[in-house]
Design a protein around this motif. Structure first.
Motif, PDB file in Angstrom:
ATOM      1  N   ILE A  10      16.102 -14.894   5.161  1.00 34.35           N
ATOM      2  CA  ILE A  10      15.320 -14.680   3.949  1.00 34.35           C
ATOM      3  C   ILE A  10      15.052 -13.188   3.853  1.00 34.35           C
ATOM      4  CG2 ILE A  10      13.189 -15.166   2.707  1.00 34.35           C
ATOM      5  CD1 ILE A  10      14.994 -17.587   3.002  1.00 34.35           C
ATOM      6  N   CYS A  11      15.425 -12.585   2.718  1.00 36.68           N
ATOM      7  CA  CYS A  11      15.185 -11.169   2.489  1.00 36.68           C
ATOM      8  C   CYS A  11      13.964 -11.024   1.583  1.00 36.68           C
ATOM      9  CB  CYS A  11      16.408 -10.514   1.849  1.00 36.68           C
ATOM     10  SG  CYS A  11      16.152  -8.780   1.423  1.00 36.68           S
ATOM     11  N   LEU A  12      12.837 -10.640   2.174  1.00 34.70           N
ATOM     12  CA  LEU A  12      11.601 -10.385   1.421  1.00 34.70           C
ATOM     13  C   LEU A  12      11.588  -8.909   1.054  1.00 34.70           C
ATOM     14  CD1 LEU A  12       8.739 -11.121   0.396  1.00 34.70           C
ATOM     15  CD2 LEU A  12       7.919 -10.695   2.726  1.00 34.70           C
ATOM     16  N   SER A  13      11.526  -8.606  -0.228  1.00 33.64           N
ATOM     17  CA  SER A  13      11.632  -7.214  -0.663  1.00 33.64           C
ATOM     18  C   SER A  13      10.391  -6.781  -1.436  1.00 33.64           C
ATOM     19  CB  SER A  13      12.873  -7.023  -1.542  1.00 33.64           C
ATOM     20  OG  SER A  13      12.801  -7.820  -2.711  1.00 33.64           O
ATOM     21  N   VAL A  14      10.053  -5.507  -1.271  1.00 36.78           N
ATOM     22  CA  VAL A  14       8.968  -4.865  -2.018  1.00 36.78           C
ATOM     23  C   VAL A  14       9.547  -3.599  -2.640  1.00 36.78           C
ATOM     24  CG1 VAL A  14       6.700  -3.786  -1.908  1.00 36.78           C
ATOM     25  CG2 VAL A  14       7.189  -5.787  -0.485  1.00 36.78           C
ATOM     26  N   ALA A  15       9.656  -3.574  -3.964  1.00 36.42           N
ATOM     27  CA  ALA A  15      10.251  -2.437  -4.672  1.00 36.42           C
ATOM     28  C   ALA A  15       9.202  -1.766  -5.544  1.00 36.42           C
ATOM     29  CB  ALA A  15      11.436  -2.903  -5.524  1.00 36.42           C
ATOM     30  N   ASP A  16       9.228  -0.435  -5.573  1.00 31.63           N
ATOM     31  CA  ASP A  16       8.290   0.306  -6.416  1.00 31.63           C
ATOM     32  C   ASP A  16       9.059   1.198  -7.387  1.00 31.63           C
ATOM     33  OD1 ASP A  16       8.680   3.078  -5.362  1.00 31.63           O
ATOM     34  OD2 ASP A  16       7.884   2.227  -3.518  1.00 31.63           O
ATOM     35  N   THR A  17       8.345   1.722  -8.365  1.00 30.28           N
ATOM     36  CA  THR A  17       8.936   2.626  -9.356  1.00 30.28           C
ATOM     37  C   THR A  17       8.441   4.047  -9.121  1.00 30.28           C
ATOM     38  OG1 THR A  17       7.137   2.099 -10.893  1.00 30.28           O
ATOM     39  CG2 THR A  17       9.159   0.809 -11.073  1.00 30.28           C
ATOM     40  N   GLY A  18       8.223   4.382  -7.851  1.00 35.52           N
ATOM     41  CA  GLY A  18       7.628   5.668  -7.512  1.00 35.52           C
ATOM     42  C   GLY A  18       8.617   6.797  -7.393  1.00 35.52           C
ATOM     43  N   SER A  19       8.210   7.821  -6.666  1.00 32.12           N
ATOM     44  CA  SER A  19       8.972   9.064  -6.575  1.00 32.12           C
ATOM     45  C   SER A  19      10.217   8.948  -5.711  1.00 32.12           C
ATOM     46  CB  SER A  19       8.072  10.172  -6.027  1.00 32.12           C
ATOM     47  OG  SER A  19       7.506   9.780  -4.773  1.00 32.12           O
ATOM     48  N   GLY A  20      10.287   7.948  -4.845  1.00 33.67           N
ATOM     49  CA  GLY A  20      11.446   7.804  -3.974  1.00 33.67           C
ATOM     50  C   GLY A  20      11.443   8.804  -2.833  1.00 33.67           C
ATOM     51  N   MET A  21      12.466   8.743  -2.007  1.00 31.02           N
ATOM     52  CA  MET A  21      12.583   9.623  -0.840  1.00 31.02           C
ATOM     53  C   MET A  21      13.982  10.218  -0.782  1.00 31.02           C
ATOM     54  SD  MET A  21      10.681   7.436   2.196  1.00 31.02           S
ATOM     55  CE  MET A  21      11.417   5.848   1.787  1.00 31.02           C
ATOM     56  N   ASP A  22      14.066  11.453  -0.298  1.00 32.28           N
ATOM     57  CA  ASP A  22      15.385  12.036  -0.076  1.00 32.28           C
ATOM     58  C   ASP A  22      15.958  11.474   1.221  1.00 32.28           C
ATOM     59  OD1 ASP A  22      14.175  13.410   2.054  1.00 32.28           O
ATOM     60  OD2 ASP A  22      13.809  15.197   0.834  1.00 32.28           O
ATOM     61  N   GLY A  33      13.307  10.008  -7.294  1.00 30.43           N
ATOM     62  CA  GLY A  33      13.174   9.681  -8.703  1.00 30.43           C
ATOM     63  C   GLY A  33      13.524   8.260  -9.065  1.00 30.43           C
ATOM     64  N   GLU A  34      13.999   7.471  -8.100  1.00 32.62           N
ATOM     65  CA  GLU A  34      14.431   6.102  -8.406  1.00 32.62           C
ATOM     66  C   GLU A  34      13.622   5.050  -7.657  1.00 32.62           C
ATOM     67  OE1 GLU A  34      18.613   5.604  -7.922  1.00 32.62           O
ATOM     68  OE2 GLU A  34      19.118   7.417  -9.057  1.00 32.62           O
ATOM     69  N   GLY A  35      12.543   5.455  -6.988  1.00 30.11           N
ATOM     70  CA  GLY A  35      11.705   4.491  -6.289  1.00 30.11           C
ATOM     71  C   GLY A  35      12.267   4.102  -4.942  1.00 30.11           C
ATOM     72  N   THR A  36      11.573   3.170  -4.300  1.00 28.42           N
ATOM     73  CA  THR A  36      11.934   2.720  -2.951  1.00 28.42           C
ATOM     74  C   THR A  36      11.896   1.200  -2.888  1.00 28.42           C
ATOM     75  OG1 THR A  36      11.028   4.728  -1.938  1.00 28.42           O
ATOM     76  CG2 THR A  36      11.304   2.822  -0.496  1.00 28.42           C
ATOM     77  N   THR A  37      12.835   0.629  -2.172  1.00 31.14           N
ATOM     78  CA  THR A  37      12.845  -0.809  -1.908  1.00 31.14           C
ATOM     79  C   THR A  37      12.837  -1.029  -0.403  1.00 31.14           C
ATOM     80  OG1 THR A  37      14.076  -1.315  -3.944  1.00 31.14           O
ATOM     81  CG2 THR A  37      14.089  -2.982  -2.206  1.00 31.14           C
ATOM     82  N   ALA A  38      11.850  -1.774   0.059  1.00 31.92           N
ATOM     83  CA  ALA A  38      11.766  -2.147   1.470  1.00 31.92           C
ATOM     84  C   ALA A  38      12.169  -3.609   1.599  1.00 31.92           C
ATOM     85  CB  ALA A  38      10.357  -1.944   1.999  1.00 31.92           C
ATOM     86  N   GLU A  39      13.196  -3.877   2.395  1.00 27.88           N
ATOM     87  CA  GLU A  39      13.677  -5.244   2.598  1.00 27.88           C
ATOM     88  C   GLU A  39      13.332  -5.700   4.012  1.00 27.88           C
ATOM     89  OE1 GLU A  39      17.605  -5.059  -0.328  1.00 27.88           O
ATOM     90  OE2 GLU A  39      17.859  -5.112   1.847  1.00 27.88           O
ATOM     91  N   LEU A  40      12.615  -6.793   4.099  1.00 22.97           N
ATOM     92  CA  LEU A  40      12.251  -7.374   5.392  1.00 22.97           C
ATOM     93  C   LEU A  40      13.095  -8.623   5.579  1.00 22.97           C
ATOM     94  CD1 LEU A  40      10.405  -7.109   7.814  1.00 22.97           C
ATOM     95  CD2 LEU A  40       8.654  -8.350   6.573  1.00 22.97           C
ATOM     96  N   TRP A  41      14.099  -8.522   6.451  1.00 23.30           N
ATOM     97  CA  TRP A  41      15.010  -9.639   6.707  1.00 23.30           C
ATOM     98  C   TRP A  41      14.462 -10.484   7.843  1.00 23.30           C
ATOM     99  CZ3 TRP A  41      19.811 -10.489   4.182  1.00 23.30           C
ATOM    100  CH2 TRP A  41      20.144  -9.523   3.234  1.00 23.30           C
ATOM    101  N   VAL A  67       0.837  -1.205   0.000  1.00 25.55           N
ATOM    102  CA  VAL A  67       0.000   0.000   0.000  1.00 25.55           C
ATOM    103  C   VAL A  67       0.872   1.256   0.000  1.00 25.55           C
ATOM    104  CG1 VAL A  67      -1.633   1.341   1.380  1.00 25.55           C
ATOM    105  CG2 VAL A  67      -2.013  -1.097   1.031  1.00 25.55           C
ATOM    106  N   ASN A  68       1.982   1.238   0.759  1.00 26.68           N
ATOM    107  CA  ASN A  68       2.912   2.369   0.728  1.00 26.68           C
ATOM    108  C   ASN A  68       3.489   2.563  -0.669  1.00 26.68           C
ATOM    109  OD1 ASN A  68       2.599   3.062   3.386  1.00 26.68           O
ATOM    110  ND2 ASN A  68       4.496   2.137   4.093  1.00 26.68           N
ATOM    111  N   ALA A  69       3.816   1.443  -1.330  1.00 26.87           N
ATOM    112  CA  ALA A  69       4.326   1.530  -2.698  1.00 26.87           C
ATOM    113  C   ALA A  69       3.280   2.127  -3.632  1.00 26.87           C
ATOM    114  CB  ALA A  69       4.749   0.144  -3.176  1.00 26.87           C
TER     115      ALA A  69
END
Length: 521
Positions: free
Chosen positions: A309-321, A367-375, A274-276
């Motif tokens: 196990i690294c579960l990742s959720v990556a988006d193509t959104g605006s990203g964060m500074d 501008g490069e999106g965000t990746t959330a990694e849940l280890w 949902v955040n993505a």
């Protein structure tokens, strides 16, 4: 002594002084003329500035300063200050020959002749880069400690609020379910009750996020097949993000199971997706993937060494500074508009990861999106997958035919009355006590009791302490511990059956049925 002898002695003394200065390697010691040009150069200057004497003699000393310091006129101000007051001293970045920077402590002393006229300057420079790096590292450690203490304090406050909120929601939900049975079959009235129930359930979901952040929610870790879990909730995920965003999954052919609470992990994954979605208002792609990795002590996520196990959720959104990224996991921080976010979504995921023995790692650039990694730690390969038995799976027919006598203990009068009413509605006889002391008095008075349901967080005597007292006198007494907390004391009875707050009548019914069924078997 003849004049020639005194002259030779003077040369010998000067030679010794020059030998001393040129032999020093821990300090850059050199002379400047009155305009700032280098007239001497020792071994220390050559060692950490990189210039040989023939390369620098006659050059202006401003070449050691950074471009920004030269633009502000710092070199000339330094000489002016030394010429007027006798000395200039400061610390700052300086340049080596290869262009790298070092942190320098600089002293410039004025040199005058016998008549007091300025003839040049003596300049001493120390390389303090290692000391400064150690100081910076120490400051960062202090800041991290302060932040950890602040987060711990917020976690304690959040957990306490969530506990009280759970009690209120338990009373609200229980009363609404009982009310639904008693009002006439009026569609409008039923709709109002349904709305109230949905609001209370949303409040319950919020308290779960708060407890997850405070790492106080009840977790049931078990080996999980991550690709199967994601596949099983793919329809829910797609409905949650809408048609303008596509979901891709990238899993290896073989992947070990992760150790985590399945229900909480589903909530965490839904939060991340949902955040993505919110980061891609014009549409885009969410990529859900997983991989196994062996982690050593040098891993940047500060994980314990082992397999994860690294579960990742990556988006193509605006990203964060960088500033937003640093605060993204803080409780109640949100980049969404007013009323559009609680700021607890990532905090909940962070809490789940920490409580499961892993970490949440966020990577993002504008501008490069965000990746959330849940280890998450890899489950023991020999561990058995335990099937879930939700409360709703216990049918009403599993309840014993005869009514039972149940002692309910809670210091909150609303929860106490609500729980008693739900049990009475199920056909049981209920005894009430608002403290552990009164509960023991009721039992010692000889009242026949088949089951005790007690709150945990009570003053003077907690639920686990009450359970220990009861089992000391009535070893076979079945006890249900009703709580929203997972951090029960280590000396508590870990075998106590638990009922998570807030609970509905169906949850209560299922928990009571399972307890009697387990005792019968």
């Amino acid at each position: 002594m003849k004049p020639t002898d005194r002259f030779e002695a003077s040369l010998t003394e000067e030679g010794r002084y020059r030998l001393l200065v040129e032999s020093v390697t821990d300090y850059a010691i050199y002379m400047l003329d009155e305009t700032g040009h280098v007239t001497s150069w020792n071994a220390g200057a050559q060692r950490f500035k990189g210039y040989a004497a023939y390369e620098i003699l006659g050059q202006h000393f401003s070449r050691f300063y950074t471009p920004e310091d030269r633009e502000t006129g710092l070199p000339s101000r330094a000489l002016d200050t030394a010429a007027k007051v006798g000395r200039f001293e400061n610390e700052g970045w300086r340049l080596r020959k290869d262009g790298t920077r070092f942190w320098a402590h600089v002293i410039i002393d004025r040199i005058v002749d016998t008549e007091g006229r300025l003839v040049g300057f003596a300049k001493v420079t120390r390389d303090l880069t290692e000391r400064r790096e150690a100081q910076v590292a120490l400051e960062r450690t202090k800041e991290a400690l302060i932040q950890a203490q602040k987060m711990e304090a917020i976690g304690q406050l959040t957990g306490g609020i969530a506990h009280d909120f759970n009690n209120l929601l338990a009373a609200v939900l229980g009363s609404l379910h009982l009310l639904r049975k008693r009002i006439p079959d009026d569609p409008r009235a039923q709709a109002l009750i349904d709305n109230a129930v949905q609001g209370a359930e949303r409040g319950a979901a919020l308290t779960k996020r708060m407890l997850a952040f405070a790492r106080r929610q009840e977790l049931v870790p078990q080996p999980l097949d991550i690709p199967a879990l994601v596949k099983g909730m793919s329809d829910l995920l797609q409905r949650s993000i809408g048609p303008r965003i596509s979901i891709e999954t990238r899993f290896p052919i073989a992947l070990d199971r992760a150790m985590a609470d399945g229900h909480q992990l589903e909530l965490a994954l839904l939060n991340l997706v949902v955040n993505a979605r919110d980061a891609m208002p014009d549409g885009g792609t969410v990529v859900i993937g997983a991989q196994e990795a062996d982690v050593d002590a040098n891993h940047p996520a500060n994980l314990e060494p082992g397999s994860y196990i690294c579960l990742s959720v990556a988006d193509t959104g605006s990203g964060m500074d960088a500033e937003t990224l640093a605060r993204a996991s803080e409780p109640f921080f949100t980049t969404k508009g007013v009323g559009k976010g609680t700021g607890l979504g990532l905090s909940m995921v962070h809490g789940l990861a920490e409580q499961s023995g892993g970490r949440l790692v966020l990577k993002s650039r504008p501008g490069e999106g965000t990746t959330a990694e849940l280890w998450l730690p890899v489950a023991d390969r020999l561990a058995e997958v335990l099937p879930e038995t939700p409360a709703s799976a216990v049918a009403q027919g599993d309840l014993p035919a005869q009514a039972r006598t149940i002692l309910v203990v809670d210091d909150d009068s609303l929860v106490l009355a609500n729980t008693a009413m739900m049990l009475e509605d199920l056909g049981h006889r209920v005894l009430e006590a608002n403290s552990g002391k009164r509960a023991l008095a009721t039992l010692r008075a000889g009242e026949p009791v088949d089951l005790v349901i007690t709150d945990h967080a009570m003053p003077q005597m907690t639920g686990s302490q009450l359970a220990a007292e009861i089992h000391a006198e009535w070893p076979d007494m079945p006890i249900l511990l009703a709580t929203g907390y997972a951090d029960l004391p280590p000396d508590g009875d870990g075998k106590l059956a638990k009922l998570t707050k807030p609970f509905t009548q169906a949850d209560l019914e299922g928990a009571v049925a399972r307890e009697f069924k387990n005792r019968a078997s």
